[in-house]
Design a protein around this motif. Structure first.
Motif, short mmCIF file in Angstrom:
data_model
loop_
_atom_site.label_atom_id
_atom_site.label_comp_id
_atom_site.label_asym_id
_atom_site.label_seq_id
_atom_site.Cartn_x
_atom_site.Cartn_y
_atom_site.Cartn_z
N ARG A 114 0.83 -1.21 0.00
CA ARG A 114 0.00 0.00 0.00
C ARG A 114 0.86 1.26 0.00
N GLY A 115 2.18 1.09 0.19
CA GLY A 115 3.07 2.24 0.16
C GLY A 115 3.31 2.88 1.51
N ASP A 116 2.63 2.45 2.54
CA ASP A 116 2.81 3.03 3.87
C ASP A 116 3.35 1.99 4.86
N GLY A 117 3.99 0.96 4.33
CA GLY A 117 4.50 -0.11 5.19
C GLY A 117 3.49 -1.19 5.47
N SER A 118 2.33 -1.09 4.84
CA SER A 118 1.32 -2.13 5.03
C SER A 118 1.07 -2.85 3.71
N TYR A 119 0.60 -4.07 3.84
CA TYR A 119 0.37 -4.96 2.70
C TYR A 119 -0.97 -5.64 2.95
N GLU A 120 -1.72 -5.89 1.87
CA GLU A 120 -3.04 -6.45 2.03
C GLU A 120 -3.38 -7.41 0.90
N ASN A 121 -4.50 -8.08 1.06
CA ASN A 121 -5.06 -8.97 0.04
C ASN A 121 -4.15 -10.12 -0.34
N GLY A 122 -3.30 -10.56 0.59
CA GLY A 122 -2.39 -11.66 0.32
C GLY A 122 -2.84 -12.95 0.99
N LYS A 123 -1.97 -13.93 0.91
CA LYS A 123 -2.20 -15.23 1.54
C LYS A 123 -0.94 -15.59 2.32
N VAL A 124 -1.13 -16.35 3.39
CA VAL A 124 -0.01 -16.89 4.15
C VAL A 124 -0.34 -18.32 4.54
N PHE A 125 0.64 -19.21 4.37
CA PHE A 125 0.49 -20.61 4.73
C PHE A 125 1.18 -20.83 6.07
N SER A 126 0.48 -21.48 6.98
CA SER A 126 1.03 -21.79 8.30
C SER A 126 1.43 -23.26 8.32
N PRO A 127 2.76 -23.55 8.29
CA PRO A 127 3.19 -24.95 8.27
C PRO A 127 2.72 -25.76 9.48
N GLY A 187 9.56 -0.82 11.44
CA GLY A 187 11.00 -0.90 11.65
C GLY A 187 11.51 -2.28 11.27
N ASP A 188 12.13 -2.97 12.23
CA ASP A 188 12.65 -4.31 11.99
C ASP A 188 11.69 -5.40 12.44
N GLN A 189 10.41 -5.05 12.52
CA GLN A 189 9.38 -6.04 12.85
C GLN A 189 8.31 -6.02 11.77
N LEU A 190 7.82 -7.22 11.46
CA LEU A 190 6.79 -7.37 10.44
C LEU A 190 5.61 -8.10 11.07
N GLY A 191 4.51 -7.40 11.23
CA GLY A 191 3.28 -8.02 11.74
C GLY A 191 2.61 -8.77 10.62
N VAL A 192 2.35 -10.05 10.84
CA VAL A 192 1.70 -10.89 9.83
C VAL A 192 0.42 -11.43 10.45
N ALA A 193 -0.72 -11.11 9.86
CA ALA A 193 -2.01 -11.53 10.40
C ALA A 193 -2.81 -12.22 9.31
N GLY A 194 -3.50 -13.29 9.70
CA GLY A 194 -4.31 -14.00 8.73
C GLY A 194 -5.54 -14.61 9.35
N CYS A 195 -6.57 -14.77 8.55
CA CYS A 195 -7.84 -15.35 9.01
C CYS A 195 -8.35 -16.37 7.99
N VAL A 196 -8.98 -17.43 8.51
CA VAL A 196 -9.68 -18.39 7.68
C VAL A 196 -10.91 -18.85 8.47
N LEU A 197 -12.07 -18.75 7.85
CA LEU A 197 -13.34 -19.16 8.47
C LEU A 197 -13.53 -18.57 9.86
#
Length: 132
Positions: A83-96, A110-120
């Protein structure tokens, strides 16, 4: 002579003035937060056309010992739209550890990346740290 020089400069100026594309700030190697089993991994975030994706590059147990994993080399983040402001959207993440794919978003701080995901309606969130 001057006319030829001006014409050559006019034709080459766009090549000289074209800036290199900047690296996305999320690109690099990230260490995931330990999962429910205490295991964690390293993920390389890189550009995939005009989006961001990530590949699992290593898996480790709670003491830091390497773990064999069929998921090493697997894309676990894909289709993230910057999105240009350090945020990202509409993606997918696989949890092994769960074997699930989540609708996801990310936020760089900064040096941290918050990764959030939802399913059902079930959501998970992790904070990944940039590897040094």
């Amino acid at each position: 002579m001057i006319r030829k020089s001006l014409m050559a400069l006019t034709l080459t100026a766009p090549l000289i003035a074209t800036p290199a594309f900047a690296q996305d700030p999320a690109e690099g190697i990230w260490t995931t937060q330990p999962d429910n089993n205490g295991n964690y991994g390293t993920v390389q975030i890189l550009p995939c056309e005009n989006r961001i994706c990530g590949v699992l590059t290593g898996a480790f147990d709670g003491s830091g010992a390497p773990l064999p994993s069929e998921n090493i080399g697997r894309a676990i983040v894909w289709d993230m739209q910057p999105r240009g402001d350090g945020s990202y959207e509409n993606g997918k993440v696989f949890s092994p550890d769960q074997g699930r794919t989540y609708n996801a978003k990310m936020a760089l701080r900064g040096d941290q990346l918050g990764v959030a995901g939802c399913v059902l309606g079930f959501c998970r969130e992790q904070t990944w740290t940039r590897a040094r």
